[in-house]
Design a protein around this motif. Structure first.
Motif, short mmCIF file in Angstrom:
data_model
loop_
_atom_site.label_atom_id
_atom_site.label_comp_id
_atom_site.label_asym_id
_atom_site.label_seq_id
_atom_site.Cartn_x
_atom_site.Cartn_y
_atom_site.Cartn_z
N LYS A 4 0.90 -1.16 0.12
CA LYS A 4 0.00 -0.11 0.06
C LYS A 4 0.73 1.43 0.04
CE LYS A 4 -4.00 -2.06 2.53
NZ LYS A 4 -4.44 -2.65 1.32
N TYR A 43 -7.19 5.57 9.79
CA TYR A 43 -7.19 4.40 9.42
C TYR A 43 -5.80 3.91 9.43
CZ TYR A 43 -11.94 3.28 8.34
OH TYR A 43 -13.43 3.19 8.09
N LYS A 45 -3.65 0.47 8.36
CA LYS A 45 -4.02 -0.67 7.69
C LYS A 45 -2.26 -1.62 7.37
CE LYS A 45 -6.19 2.36 4.64
NZ LYS A 45 -6.70 2.39 3.20
N HIS A 50 -4.91 -7.53 2.09
CA HIS A 50 -5.78 -7.32 1.28
C HIS A 50 -7.34 -7.68 1.85
CE1 HIS A 50 -3.56 -6.06 -1.96
NE2 HIS A 50 -2.52 -7.08 -1.99
N MET A 51 -8.09 -7.32 1.18
CA MET A 51 -9.62 -7.78 1.68
C MET A 51 -10.10 -7.25 3.11
SD MET A 51 -10.07 -11.29 -0.41
CE MET A 51 -8.99 -12.19 0.19
N GLY A 52 -9.48 -6.24 3.40
CA GLY A 52 -9.96 -5.79 4.70
C GLY A 52 -9.26 -6.31 5.94
N ILE A 55 -7.20 -4.48 9.29
CA ILE A 55 -7.60 -2.91 9.36
C ILE A 55 -8.29 -2.42 10.83
CG2 ILE A 55 -8.85 -1.15 8.23
CD1 ILE A 55 -8.42 -2.47 5.70
N GLN A 99 -3.56 6.54 7.92
CA GLN A 99 -3.89 7.47 6.73
C GLN A 99 -5.42 8.36 7.50
OE1 GLN A 99 -6.39 5.47 3.55
NE2 GLN A 99 -4.67 6.13 2.52
N LYS A 100 -5.48 9.46 7.15
CA LYS A 100 -6.40 10.36 7.50
C LYS A 100 -7.99 9.54 7.33
CE LYS A 100 -8.99 14.10 6.26
NZ LYS A 100 -9.37 15.13 5.28
N ILE A 102 -11.38 9.30 5.84
CA ILE A 102 -12.39 10.04 4.82
C ILE A 102 -13.70 10.01 5.46
CG2 ILE A 102 -13.26 10.34 2.61
CD1 ILE A 102 -10.45 8.67 1.80
N ASP A 113 -18.45 2.97 -0.30
CA ASP A 113 -17.44 3.47 -1.15
C ASP A 113 -17.67 3.03 -2.67
OD1 ASP A 113 -16.52 1.09 -0.83
OD2 ASP A 113 -14.76 1.65 0.41
N MET A 136 -21.40 -0.40 3.53
CA MET A 136 -20.84 -1.20 4.69
C MET A 136 -21.59 -2.06 5.53
SD MET A 136 -17.90 1.19 6.18
CE MET A 136 -16.56 1.79 5.38
N SER A 143 -15.44 -1.65 3.70
CA SER A 143 -16.82 -1.97 2.87
C SER A 143 -16.40 -3.31 1.99
CB SER A 143 -16.86 -0.99 1.82
OG SER A 143 -15.61 -0.90 0.95
N ASN A 144 -15.37 -4.05 2.44
CA ASN A 144 -15.04 -5.33 1.65
C ASN A 144 -16.14 -6.33 2.16
OD1 ASN A 144 -12.39 -3.94 2.97
ND2 ASN A 144 -11.49 -5.21 1.21
N GLU A 213 -7.74 2.77 -2.90
CA GLU A 213 -6.69 1.63 -3.40
C GLU A 213 -7.06 1.14 -4.81
OE1 GLU A 213 -7.68 -2.05 -1.53
OE2 GLU A 213 -5.62 -2.55 -1.40
N1 LIG Z 1 -8.77 6.32 4.90
C1 LIG Z 1 -10.08 5.75 4.72
N2 LIG Z 1 -11.24 6.50 5.25
C2 LIG Z 1 -12.44 5.83 5.26
N3 LIG Z 1 -12.60 4.65 4.81
C3 LIG Z 1 -11.37 3.79 4.77
C4 LIG Z 1 -9.98 4.48 4.68
N4 LIG Z 1 -9.33 3.55 4.33
C5 LIG Z 1 -9.96 2.44 4.12
N5 LIG Z 1 -11.40 2.54 4.38
C6 LIG Z 1 -12.29 1.69 4.23
O1 LIG Z 1 -11.69 0.19 4.37
C7 LIG Z 1 -12.00 -0.71 3.39
C8 LIG Z 1 -10.61 -1.32 3.07
O2 LIG Z 1 -9.44 -0.45 3.12
P1 LIG Z 1 -8.24 -0.84 1.64
O3 LIG Z 1 -7.44 0.20 1.72
O4 LIG Z 1 -9.11 -1.07 0.55
O5 LIG Z 1 -7.83 -2.17 2.22
P2 LIG Z 1 -7.90 -3.70 1.82
O6 LIG Z 1 -6.45 -3.91 0.80
O7 LIG Z 1 -7.83 -4.52 2.79
O8 LIG Z 1 -9.08 -3.70 0.81
C9 LIG Z 1 -12.13 0.40 1.96
O9 LIG Z 1 -12.71 -0.18 1.24
C10 LIG Z 1 -13.01 1.27 2.86
O10 LIG Z 1 -14.36 1.10 2.77
#
Ligand SMILES: Nc1ncnc2c1ncn2[C@@H]1O[C@H](COP(=O)(O)OP(=O)(O)O)[C@@H](O)[C@H]1O
Ligand SMILES: [Mg+2]
Length: 250
Positions: A4, A43, A45, A50-52, A55, A99-100, A102, A113, A136, A143-144, A213
């Motif tokens: 990432k 957040y 991570k 992957h796939m949440g 996190i 990460q901030k 959102i 998302d 979600m 949101s995975n 992502e």
């Molecule tokens: N900075 C963020 N602000 C708000 N929601 C986030 C943020 N980062 C991740 N998420 C939520 O978490 C989910 C998984 O994060 P992601 O970076 O896609 O990791 P992964 O590779 O595990 O899927 C995103 O699809 C989103 O719903």
């Protein structure tokens, strides 16, 4: 560094894509302290998952700090040192990013998302295939769908009930999503060769677009089978078959 963080630094070099990236750092005691103070919510991570998986979300309220882990419950802390100690214990010495948060737009009380699917066609050219919104699951932070218990709807439905009730605005946002996705794929060629990319975007409460992502190699096809209308799913399967057939001839 791949993962990432690697993708984040890679896309920060594109002046247009950079504007869509939320503030991100490599996780350390210092970056956690700084970002939670500045944004109130972050957040965390694992760099290579992957796939949440793995996190976490850390939130500062007026009196305490909260840490929410995907499918692993919540913790509360009376000060930031205790939060940092816990995060350190969970993450050990594995690389993570921070990460901030959102402030995601809501559909019927839940954050959502957007996933945009891009594939190479039989001429090896990137083409836009379709998009959907991932809503979600109850009290989830991701949101995975499989890990977070959510569901899929069309982007039109999600935008209409949240940041873009007006058809014109919806159209404009969708156009921007598609245009940006082409730019992301074009740029990706410099990172490595890929034949299908699923891009995760967030729309915040004010209707601003963010890039979360870029999923390459094996972005989910099955996700699109969750929409009642299977036409995007069928287009994905068709495009893939044609691409592989043409590749065999090349
Ligand atoms: N900075 C963020 N602000 C708000 N929601 C986030 C943020 N980062 C991740 N998420 C939520 O978490 C989910 C998984 O994060 P992601 O970076 O896609 O990791 P992964 O590779 O595990 O899927 C995103 O699809 C989103 O719903
Ligand atoms: Mg993701």
């Amino acid at each position: 560094m791949p993962g990432k963080w690697g993708l984040h630094t890679f896309y920060s070099k594109d002046r247009k894509i950079r504007r869509l990236l939320p503030k991100t750092k490599v996780l350390s005691k210092a970056s956690l302290r700084k970002l939670i103070k500045r944004y109130g919510s972050v957040y965390i991570k694992p760099n290579m998952e992957h796939m949440g998986k793995g996190i976490m979300k850390a939130v500062k309220t007026s009196k305490k700090y909260k840490l929410v882990r995907v499918n692993k419950g919540k913790h509360k802390f009376s000060n930031v040192q205790k939060l940092i100690r816990k995060v350190k214990k969970i993450t050990r010495n594995k690389p993570y990013i921070i990460q901030k948060t959102i402030p995601l737009a809501h559909y019927r009380g839940r954050s959502y998302d957007i996933r945009v699917m891009m594939m190479r066609n039989k001429q090896d050219k990137w083409t836009y295939i379709g998009m959907l919104a991932k809503v979600m699951g109850p009290s989830s932070i991701i949101s995975n769908i499989r890990r977070g218990g959510g569901y899929a709807i069309t982007v039109g439905q999600a935008l209409k009930k949240s940041v873009a009730p007006a058809a014109r605005k919806r159209k404009k946002l969708k156009r921007k999503l598609i245009k940006t996705s082409y730019r992301i794929c074009k740029r990706f060629n410099r990172y490595k060769y890929s034949s299908q990319i699923g891009i995760d975007y967030a729309v915040d409460k004010r209707g601003r677009l963010w890039l979360i992502e870029v999923n390459f190699d094996f972005p989910s096809h099955g996700l699109f089978a969750r929409l009642p209308d299977k036409s995007i799913y069928r287009l994905i399967k068709r495009t893939r078959a044609k691409y592989l057939k043409a590749k065999g001839r090349r």
